[in-house]
Each structure stands twice: as C-alpha cells, then as structure tokens.
Design an enzyme around this catalytic site. Structure first.
Site, PDB file in Angstrom:
ATOM      1  N   ASP A   1       0.846  -1.188   0.000  1.00 45.94           N
ATOM      2  CA  ASP A   1       0.000   0.000   0.000  1.00 45.94           C
ATOM      3  C   ASP A   1       0.885   1.242   0.000  1.00 45.94           C
ATOM      4  O   ASP A   1       2.096   1.141   0.161  1.00 45.94           O
ATOM      5  CB  ASP A   1      -1.009  -0.011   1.152  1.00 45.94           C
ATOM      6  CG  ASP A   1      -0.393   0.095   2.537  1.00 45.94           C
ATOM      7  OD1 ASP A   1       0.825  -0.181   2.686  1.00 45.94           O
ATOM      8  OD2 ASP A   1      -1.118   0.426   3.485  1.00 45.94           O
TER       9      ASP A   1
ATOM     10  N   TYR B   1       2.953   4.792   0.662  1.00 49.12           N
ATOM     11  CA  TYR B   1       3.637   5.393   1.809  1.00 49.12           C
ATOM     12  C   TYR B   1       2.637   6.260   2.575  1.00 49.12           C
ATOM     13  O   TYR B   1       1.768   6.894   1.975  1.00 49.12           O
ATOM     14  CB  TYR B   1       4.809   6.249   1.348  1.00 49.12           C
ATOM     15  CG  TYR B   1       5.929   5.475   0.681  1.00 49.12           C
ATOM     16  CD1 TYR B   1       6.613   4.470   1.363  1.00 49.12           C
ATOM     17  CD2 TYR B   1       6.325   5.767  -0.622  1.00 49.12           C
ATOM     18  CE1 TYR B   1       7.664   3.786   0.759  1.00 49.12           C
ATOM     19  CE2 TYR B   1       7.370   5.078  -1.232  1.00 49.12           C
ATOM     20  CZ  TYR B   1       8.023   4.085  -0.539  1.00 49.12           C
ATOM     21  OH  TYR B   1       9.052   3.407  -1.143  1.00 49.12           O
TER      22      TYR B   1
ATOM     23  N   PHE C   1       6.702   1.921  -4.363  1.00 53.63           N
ATOM     24  CA  PHE C   1       8.102   2.118  -3.965  1.00 53.63           C
ATOM     25  C   PHE C   1       8.671   3.490  -4.320  1.00 53.63           C
ATOM     26  O   PHE C   1       9.766   3.831  -3.889  1.00 53.63           O
ATOM     27  CB  PHE C   1       9.005   1.016  -4.541  1.00 53.63           C
ATOM     28  CG  PHE C   1       8.687  -0.357  -4.029  1.00 53.63           C
ATOM     29  CD1 PHE C   1       9.049  -0.743  -2.745  1.00 53.63           C
ATOM     30  CD2 PHE C   1       7.985  -1.276  -4.811  1.00 53.63           C
ATOM     31  CE1 PHE C   1       8.734  -1.997  -2.251  1.00 53.63           C
ATOM     32  CE2 PHE C   1       7.664  -2.540  -4.327  1.00 53.63           C
ATOM     33  CZ  PHE C   1       8.042  -2.906  -3.043  1.00 53.63           C
TER      34      PHE C   1
ATOM     35  N   HIS D   1      10.955  -9.442   0.458  1.00 52.34           N
ATOM     36  CA  HIS D   1      10.670  -8.017   0.293  1.00 52.34           C
ATOM     37  C   HIS D   1      11.952  -7.206   0.509  1.00 52.34           C
ATOM     38  O   HIS D   1      12.804  -7.600   1.305  1.00 52.34           O
ATOM     39  CB  HIS D   1       9.603  -7.602   1.317  1.00 52.34           C
ATOM     40  CG  HIS D   1       8.973  -6.290   1.040  1.00 52.34           C
ATOM     41  ND1 HIS D   1       9.528  -5.093   1.456  1.00 52.34           N
ATOM     42  CD2 HIS D   1       7.840  -5.974   0.372  1.00 52.34           C
ATOM     43  CE1 HIS D   1       8.755  -4.097   1.056  1.00 52.34           C
ATOM     44  NE2 HIS D   1       7.716  -4.601   0.403  1.00 52.34           N
TER      45      HIS D   1
END
Length: 216
Positions: A60, A62, A73, A183
């Site tokens: 989701d 920031y 990202f 991740h």
C-alpha cells in the site's frame, strides 16, 4: 481494452461503489488520505496497458506526508528515499554493471518505459499503514492483474515478499514470467532480496526477445 476503459468498467461494480463510500466517509471526518486524489491512478496513467513489460507489486502507499504519488516504492522529487527503495537501489548497483545510485526516489522514468508500479491497495490514511486494506482495492488490483494476464503475453512480474507472492495465483506462468524474492524492506532484504538479480534478469529476458532494455 485501455486502462481508462478498465477503470470505467470497475466503477460500475458494487464493490467499487462501497469502496468509494468508505473513502468519502474518511474524507468527511477530516482524515488525510494519500496519495492526493488526482494521483491515485498514477501508475495506470503513466504505463498504458499495451505498454506493460514489467509489473512490480507493492502493498500500500507510503503513509507520511508528501511521499505517496501513486507508484509503488516511488516518492516524488525532493522527498527522502525510503528504506525499501534504498535497498532496491543497492540491489540495482550490484545487479546492473555501472549503475549509479541516484539522489532521487522518483521512479516515473521506470513507469514510462513499461514498468507498472502497482500497489495492491491504492490509498492509505496518514500515519496508519495498511488501514485501507480489505476495503475493495484488492479486488480492483486483482482485476487489473487479471486483465494483464488475460490480454497480454510475456509480461515479467516481480513479486517481492509473501504478500506479493499470493498474487502469483492470478498469473498464467505459461504466458508470463514470475520472479520472486523476499521483500526489500530492511526487515527481510538480507534473506533473499539482495542477490536476487531480478533487474539484470529482466533485461536478459528483454534482450533475448530483442526488445528495448529497461534503463533502471
């Protein structure tokens, strides 16, 4: 189908009406929602469906002020590079010969080359990560992944972390390439993201097809 047509189709569905009702209720009580409304579909606006070469799936947006701009990202120019993106840059510097880590965390140049930077959930409340999960966005983005799966071939999906791995069930691996790792967050990057060589592998696959390489 274009992404514009896809979004219009989703807007007619009951789950989407419920999702919009939830978002409106949050705005009505003064919650700060990120990204700004005009950037919620930024990933789709910058990477046309017919141009999608690579999909990088995030979770989701920031949740701090000024960070989210609709691309997984990525952060706008002038915003401090978040830890996960810093680790992505670190992996790029070892994966791609001559790669120089940039000062900016803005990944729009990836999006314009066919890298769909897609979060599974497209909005978030300030300082409350994950709070818009299970409100309807997952259905929207699952349907977007299915649209890519069904209408395109040869797309390369980069699935980082267990949350993204679950989306692999939507992808026909006889038509597309799926690369998985842990991740890039500081909690897990050392358990398999560093050294995954995904960025180099993407360009090797594109080179085999005689397609333009991604300039990371």
């Amino acid at each position: 189908m274009s992404w514009k047509e896809f979004i219009t189709e989703q807007e007619s569905m009951e789950y989407y009406h419920l999702l919009q009702g939830f978002l409106k209720s949050q705005q009505n009580v003064g919650k700060n929602i990120y990204p700004p409304e005009d950037l919620i579909f930024n990933a789709f606006n910058l990477t046309a469906l017919e141009n999608v070469k690579v999909v990088i799936l995030g979770q989701d947006p920031y949740h701090r002020e000024g960070q989210a701009h609709g691309l997984s990202f990525s952060v706008p120019e002038g915003i401090k590079i978040p830890p996960s993106l810093r680790n992505i840059y670190k992996e790029l510097s070892t994966s791609i010969g001559g790669y120089k880590i940039p000062d900016s965390g803005n990944l729009e140049h990836w999006a314009k080359q066919g890298v769909l930077l897609l979060n599974a959930v497209l909005t978030v409340e300030q300082a409350t990560p994950g709070c818009h999960a299970k409100k309807g966005w997952e259905t929207f983005t699952d349907n977007a992944i299915s649209e890519i799966n069904n209408t395109r071939s040869g797309v390369i999906f980069l699935l980082w972390g267990s949350y993204a791995h679950k989306k692999g069930s939507l992808i026909d691996k006889t038509k597309h390439t799926v690369l998985t790792s842990t991740h890039p967050s500081p909690l897990s990057a050392y358990r398999g993201f560093f050294g995954c060589d995904h960025f180099n592998q993407v360009n090797e696959i594109l080179a085999e097809r005689k397609e333009p390489l991604i300039i990371w």
